[in-house]
Design an enzyme around this catalytic site. Structure first.
Site, mmCIF file in Angstrom:
data_model
loop_
_atom_site.group_PDB
_atom_site.id
_atom_site.type_symbol
_atom_site.label_atom_id
_atom_site.label_comp_id
_atom_site.label_asym_id
_atom_site.label_seq_id
_atom_site.Cartn_x
_atom_site.Cartn_y
_atom_site.Cartn_z
ATOM 1 N N SER A 16 0.823 -1.220 0.000
ATOM 2 C CA SER A 16 0.000 0.000 0.000
ATOM 3 C C SER A 16 0.853 1.264 0.000
ATOM 4 C CB SER A 16 -0.897 -0.002 1.246
ATOM 5 O OG SER A 16 -0.083 -0.065 2.416
ATOM 6 N N GLY A 17 1.987 1.220 -0.726
ATOM 7 C CA GLY A 17 2.800 2.424 -0.876
ATOM 8 C C GLY A 17 2.395 3.190 -2.130
ATOM 9 N N ALA A 19 3.335 2.902 -5.192
ATOM 10 C CA ALA A 19 3.064 2.072 -6.363
ATOM 11 C C ALA A 19 1.714 1.364 -6.238
ATOM 12 C CB ALA A 19 4.189 1.049 -6.535
ATOM 13 N N THR A 46 7.305 4.740 1.246
ATOM 14 C CA THR A 46 6.663 5.933 0.689
ATOM 15 C C THR A 46 6.388 6.981 1.756
ATOM 16 O OG1 THR A 46 5.632 4.620 -1.064
ATOM 17 C CG2 THR A 46 4.609 6.744 -0.549
ATOM 18 N N ALA A 49 9.377 9.196 2.571
ATOM 19 C CA ALA A 49 10.122 9.913 1.525
ATOM 20 C C ALA A 49 10.149 11.399 1.851
ATOM 21 C CB ALA A 49 9.493 9.657 0.165
ATOM 22 N N GLU A 127 18.575 18.515 -6.206
ATOM 23 C CA GLU A 127 19.210 17.377 -5.520
ATOM 24 C C GLU A 127 20.435 16.931 -6.312
ATOM 25 O OE1 GLU A 127 16.286 14.359 -4.542
ATOM 26 O OE2 GLU A 127 15.501 15.550 -2.891
ATOM 27 N N ASP A 226 10.012 -8.990 0.424
ATOM 28 C CA ASP A 226 9.023 -10.080 0.283
ATOM 29 C C ASP A 226 8.623 -10.323 -1.174
ATOM 30 O OD1 ASP A 226 9.172 -9.823 2.997
ATOM 31 O OD2 ASP A 226 7.035 -9.506 3.335
ATOM 32 N N HIS A 247 22.380 5.694 1.296
ATOM 33 C CA HIS A 247 22.181 7.148 1.326
ATOM 34 C C HIS A 247 23.277 7.734 2.204
ATOM 35 C CE1 HIS A 247 20.366 11.075 1.757
ATOM 36 N NE2 HIS A 247 19.406 10.729 0.922
ATOM 37 N N ARG A 293 25.132 9.894 -5.213
ATOM 38 C CA ARG A 293 25.139 9.286 -3.880
ATOM 39 C C ARG A 293 26.244 8.264 -3.656
ATOM 40 N NH1 ARG A 293 18.752 8.397 -2.939
ATOM 41 N NH2 ARG A 293 18.379 10.635 -2.856
ATOM 42 N N HIS A 354 19.588 2.261 1.696
ATOM 43 C CA HIS A 354 18.452 3.143 1.398
ATOM 44 C C HIS A 354 17.526 2.621 0.314
ATOM 45 C CE1 HIS A 354 16.379 6.968 1.102
ATOM 46 N NE2 HIS A 354 16.669 7.074 -0.179
ATOM 47 N N ARG A 389 20.871 4.835 -8.601
ATOM 48 C CA ARG A 389 19.659 5.626 -8.821
ATOM 49 C C ARG A 389 19.908 7.100 -8.529
ATOM 50 N NH1 ARG A 389 15.354 7.533 -5.540
ATOM 51 N NH2 ARG A 389 16.210 6.493 -3.707
HETATM 52 P P1 FAD Z 1 6.654 0.989 -0.217
HETATM 53 O O1 FAD Z 1 6.236 2.391 -0.091
HETATM 54 O O2 FAD Z 1 7.863 0.567 0.546
HETATM 55 O O3 FAD Z 1 5.418 0.100 0.217
HETATM 56 C C1 FAD Z 1 5.539 -1.300 0.359
HETATM 57 C C2 FAD Z 1 4.229 -1.836 0.869
HETATM 58 O O4 FAD Z 1 4.221 -3.248 0.763
HETATM 59 C C3 FAD Z 1 3.946 -1.541 2.339
HETATM 60 O O5 FAD Z 1 2.583 -1.227 2.431
HETATM 61 C C4 FAD Z 1 4.217 -2.874 3.033
HETATM 62 O O6 FAD Z 1 3.476 -3.050 4.208
HETATM 63 C C5 FAD Z 1 3.726 -3.826 1.961
HETATM 64 N N1 FAD Z 1 4.281 -5.179 2.027
HETATM 65 C C6 FAD Z 1 5.556 -5.583 1.905
HETATM 66 N N2 FAD Z 1 5.628 -6.926 1.984
HETATM 67 C C7 FAD Z 1 4.355 -7.371 2.140
HETATM 68 C C8 FAD Z 1 3.777 -8.662 2.282
HETATM 69 N N3 FAD Z 1 4.510 -9.785 2.302
HETATM 70 N N4 FAD Z 1 2.434 -8.757 2.443
HETATM 71 C C9 FAD Z 1 1.653 -7.632 2.483
HETATM 72 N N5 FAD Z 1 2.162 -6.388 2.341
HETATM 73 C C10 FAD Z 1 3.489 -6.276 2.171
HETATM 74 N N6 FAD Z 1 12.358 8.218 -3.428
HETATM 75 C C11 FAD Z 1 12.132 9.323 -4.171
HETATM 76 O O7 FAD Z 1 11.907 9.236 -5.375
HETATM 77 N N7 FAD Z 1 12.125 10.556 -3.559
HETATM 78 C C12 FAD Z 1 12.357 10.725 -2.238
HETATM 79 O O8 FAD Z 1 12.323 11.834 -1.733
HETATM 80 C C13 FAD Z 1 12.638 9.569 -1.448
HETATM 81 N N8 FAD Z 1 12.912 9.685 -0.125
HETATM 82 C C14 FAD Z 1 13.061 8.551 0.618
HETATM 83 C C15 FAD Z 1 13.255 8.659 1.997
HETATM 84 C C16 FAD Z 1 13.335 7.522 2.785
HETATM 85 C C17 FAD Z 1 13.542 7.651 4.261
HETATM 86 C C18 FAD Z 1 13.231 6.242 2.181
HETATM 87 C C19 FAD Z 1 13.309 5.009 3.017
HETATM 88 C C20 FAD Z 1 13.071 6.130 0.806
HETATM 89 C C21 FAD Z 1 12.989 7.272 0.014
HETATM 90 N N9 FAD Z 1 12.814 7.182 -1.364
HETATM 91 C C22 FAD Z 1 12.593 8.318 -2.103
HETATM 92 C C23 FAD Z 1 12.562 5.892 -2.011
HETATM 93 C C24 FAD Z 1 11.043 5.732 -2.186
HETATM 94 O O9 FAD Z 1 10.384 6.295 -1.081
HETATM 95 C C25 FAD Z 1 10.642 4.290 -2.314
HETATM 96 O O10 FAD Z 1 11.419 3.654 -3.295
HETATM 97 C C26 FAD Z 1 9.169 4.184 -2.721
HETATM 98 O O11 FAD Z 1 8.382 4.906 -1.824
HETATM 99 C C27 FAD Z 1 8.757 2.740 -2.762
HETATM 100 O O12 FAD Z 1 7.369 2.692 -2.928
HETATM 101 P P2 FAD Z 1 6.660 1.298 -3.111
HETATM 102 O O13 FAD Z 1 5.217 1.582 -3.300
HETATM 103 O O14 FAD Z 1 7.373 0.510 -4.125
HETATM 104 O O15 FAD Z 1 6.907 0.533 -1.724
HETATM 105 C C1 SIN Z 2 16.225 12.259 -0.006
HETATM 106 O O1 SIN Z 2 15.330 13.025 0.301
HETATM 107 O O2 SIN Z 2 17.425 12.511 0.147
HETATM 108 C C2 SIN Z 2 15.866 10.941 -0.581
HETATM 109 C C3 SIN Z 2 15.574 11.103 -2.011
HETATM 110 C C4 SIN Z 2 15.596 9.788 -2.724
HETATM 111 O O3 SIN Z 2 15.863 8.747 -2.136
HETATM 112 O O4 SIN Z 2 15.367 9.814 -3.934
#
Ligand code: FAD
Ligand code: SIN
Length: 549
Positions: A16-17, A19, A46, A49, A127, A226, A247, A293, A354, A389
């Site tokens: 539920s991020g 994507a 997510t 971020a 950035e 996972d 990071h 990075r 990261h 990245r």
């Molecule tokens: P996620 O947002 O990680 O969501 C994963 C979901 O899957 C969660 O809901 C979790 O509970 C669920 N899940 C996982 N395994 C299971 C399972 N087995 N069963 C059920 N549910 C499960 N990127 C940028 O482009 N810009 C930024 O500014 C940035 N800042 C960041 C800052 C931080 C602190 C971090 C950690 C990352 C950052 N990134 C940034 C990277 C970016 O946030 C992530 O790559 C992106 O949000 C991933 O989104 P997602 O939907 O793929 O997964």
């Molecule tokens: C950050 O805010 O520095 C993270 C940005 C990213 O992971 O793309």
């Protein structure tokens, strides 16, 4: 909710991020959608971020420039077609987010807006390694603003069911002709510790990355790989698992292990200092603090080891206090709680795991090797990021590929039915597991990865890691087979598998490139190749550009 009342969806989205929620909202108009999250809905990367979303909005900027910056940072391994697809569609994704009501920061003030507005009103941040200001953000809490808005829209939509506390354990697949089709997933209810089969016409892995494989990380607990592990077990290829992004600036404080200090702070002029106050980045790269990075993280690693120090310092205290407070309210508040006033004092920082650049191989529609199984977001390998990245391209990828995947599912939808009979989860396991074994192996695995498969690698360190991980995997496998499972055990099993894939990929890369640095092979090879690994039944290690078209 009870799962028995909803164990069938047209589309089952695991995660539920950014994507998962985007795909849910883009497909709920034509299908019933279930979105699973293993913990509370916000427990993905997510929500945390900070920096923002990269997209070309300024007249002085261009799509070509964003494409070239991405490819330069990717060190020879970006797939140009995928880079063009994501970059060309990023502004459209930001427009959609504005329509959903995300309160991005505007040019008229550094604080977040109340939502609405148009693209030209948005404030653009800088950035590292971006040659223009092109980061759309909501102060320093972009992910939270995006997540809360999309969750709200999903809650309002009658076609979407959001389910917290459900952990997908494995995919259900069936043979069809020479290939395989995905028919659903086995899902663990955290509360009852019972496993259910959930049937679906389409399954989407949106489970995020695997940075929890490392002892120190900016990621929340959910990042246990996972989706990658489930896809691998089901027969999908994975690629470029050796490229783990560290990071450079995670807060170094005993009470805040995973708190990120955004790269955007360096974009607003913050510099890195050694404990004595000397700046050092110019010695490593002419772009200084705004180098990519991999370079900044390796420079910090080098300097801390050379001086025997625990951390370096990020300093923004030379900027007006008002600007710092307005532009970085989350970081200002959190650091103040820990006794650091960033308008006057330096911030202690260290690199931390990261982002997972590799993952489940997909094409531009998010399609995997298995029919009706999709992967989107950080769990996938699309070829966008190459060997490293560039900042803020991850969220853009989540939105753009989720859009394309929804279109692909819509095209196939009318011709796809449920597969029919789903098998039951094998029961008959011992009641409770050994918690000590699970927690000990978690710690051992993450320390092993940090020490032997971290920022600087060598052949002998990788060999050591391989041996230890093999032992751990054996123990975990036996435990998994003989005990009633818990979420911790499911995550540990996945992380041990994914750590093995990381080590195997790293050992296969006899060069240094982007995020992968090996002391025994310090130069890049003349030719850049992806590391593609297939589960054994598909043949063993394949090298070369074998991504899906
Ligand atoms: P996620 O947002 O990680 O969501 C994963 C979901 O899957 C969660 O809901 C979790 O509970 C669920 N899940 C996982 N395994 C299971 C399972 N087995 N069963 C059920 N549910 C499960 N990127 C940028 O482009 N810009 C930024 O500014 C940035 N800042 C960041 C800052 C931080 C602190 C971090 C950690 C990352 C950052 N990134 C940034 C990277 C970016 O946030 C992530 O790559 C992106 O949000 C991933 O989104 P997602 O939907 O793929 O997964
Ligand atoms: C950050 O805010 O520095 C993270 C940005 C990213 O992971 O793309």
């Amino acid at each position: 909710m009870t799962l028995s009342s909803a164990c069938k969806f047209d589309i089952l989205i695991i995660g539920s991020g950014a994507a998962g929620l985007t795909l849910a909202l883009r497909s709920a108009g034509f299908a019933s959608v279930g979105v699973l999250s293993k913990a509370s809905l916000e427990q993905g990367a997510t929500f945390y971020a900070q920096g923002g979303i990269a997209a070309v909005l300024d007249e002085g900027d261009s799509l070509e420039s964003h494409i070239e910056d991405t490819i330069t940072v990717g060190a020879g391994l970006c797939h140009r077609g995928m880079v063009e697809h994501v970059v060309n569609n990023s502004a459209g994704a930001v427009r959609w987010l504005l329509e959903q009501g995300v309160p991005f920061s505007t040019r008229s003030g550094a604080g977040a807006s109340g939502g609405g507005g148009d693209l030209s009103s948005l404030h653009l941040a800088q950035e590292g390694a971006h040659s223009h200001r092109r980061i759309i953000h909501a102060t320093d809490a972009t992910g939270k603003a995006v997540f809360q808005t999309l969750r709200q829209r999903a809650r309002e939509h009658a076609g979407i069911r959001l389910m917290e506390g459900w952990t997908a354990v494995d995919l259900i697949t069936q043979d069809v002709g020479a290939g395989r089709r995905c028919a659903g997933a086995f899902v663990l209810d955290d509360a009852s510790r019972r496993v259910f089969a959930v049937e679906a016409k389409f399954v989407v892995l949106a489970t995020g990355g695997a940075s929890k494989a490392y002892l120190y990380t900016t990621n929340p607990d959910s990042a246990s790989g996972d989706g990658i592990a489930m896809a691998w077990r089901a027969g999908c290829r994975v690629a470029n698992m050796e490229f783990n992004q560290f990071h450079p600036t995670c807060l170094y404080h005993p009470h805040a292990r995973s708190f990120l200090i955004t790269e955007a702070m360096r974009g607003e002029g913050a510099w890195l200092e050694l404990p004595g106050g000397e700046r050092f980045m110019e010695r490593f790269d002419s772009r200084g603090e705004l180098a990519s990075r991999d370079i900044v993280a390796r420079a910090i690693d080098h300097e801390t080891k050379r001086l025997g120090e625990d951390c370096v310092y990020l300093n923004i205290s030379h900027q007006p206090a008002e600007l710092v407070r307005e532009r970085f309210p989350t970081i200002h508040r959190r650091c103040l709680e820990l006794g650091i006033d960033i308008t006057r004092e330096r911030i202690p920082v260290v690199p931390a795991a990261h982002y997972t650049c590799g993952g489940v191989m997909i094409n531009r529609h998010g399609e995997t090797d298995i029919e009706n199984l999709y992967a989107v977001g950080e769990t996938s390998f699309s070829g966008l990021h190459g060997a490293n990245r560039i900042a803020s391209n991850s969220l853009s990828e989540c939105f753009v590929i989720a859009f394309s995947a929804a279109e692909s599912i819509a095209r196939k939808f009318a011709g796809t039915g449920f597969a029919g009979h789903c098998p039951a989860w094998p029961e008959g396991r011992a009641e409770s597991g050994d918690d000590i074994l699970v927690s000990h192996n978690w710690d051992e695995l993450r320390r092993c990865m940090w020490d032997f498969v971290g920022i600087v690698r060598s052949d002998s360190r990788l060999k050591r890691a391989e041996r230890r991980l093999e032992l751990l995997r054996g123990e975990i496998h036996d435990h998994f087979r003989s005990h009633r499972i818990s979420r911790d055990l499911v995550e540990l099993r996945n992380l041990a598998l994914v750590a093995g894939l990381i080590v195997r990929s790293a050992a296969a890369r006899k060069e240094s490139r982007g995020l992968h640095y090996n002391l025994d092979h310090p130069e890049p090879a003349p030719e850049a190749c992806d590391t593609v690994i297939a589960p054994r039944e598909h043949g063993d290690l394949l090298r070369g550009d074998q991504a899906l078209s």
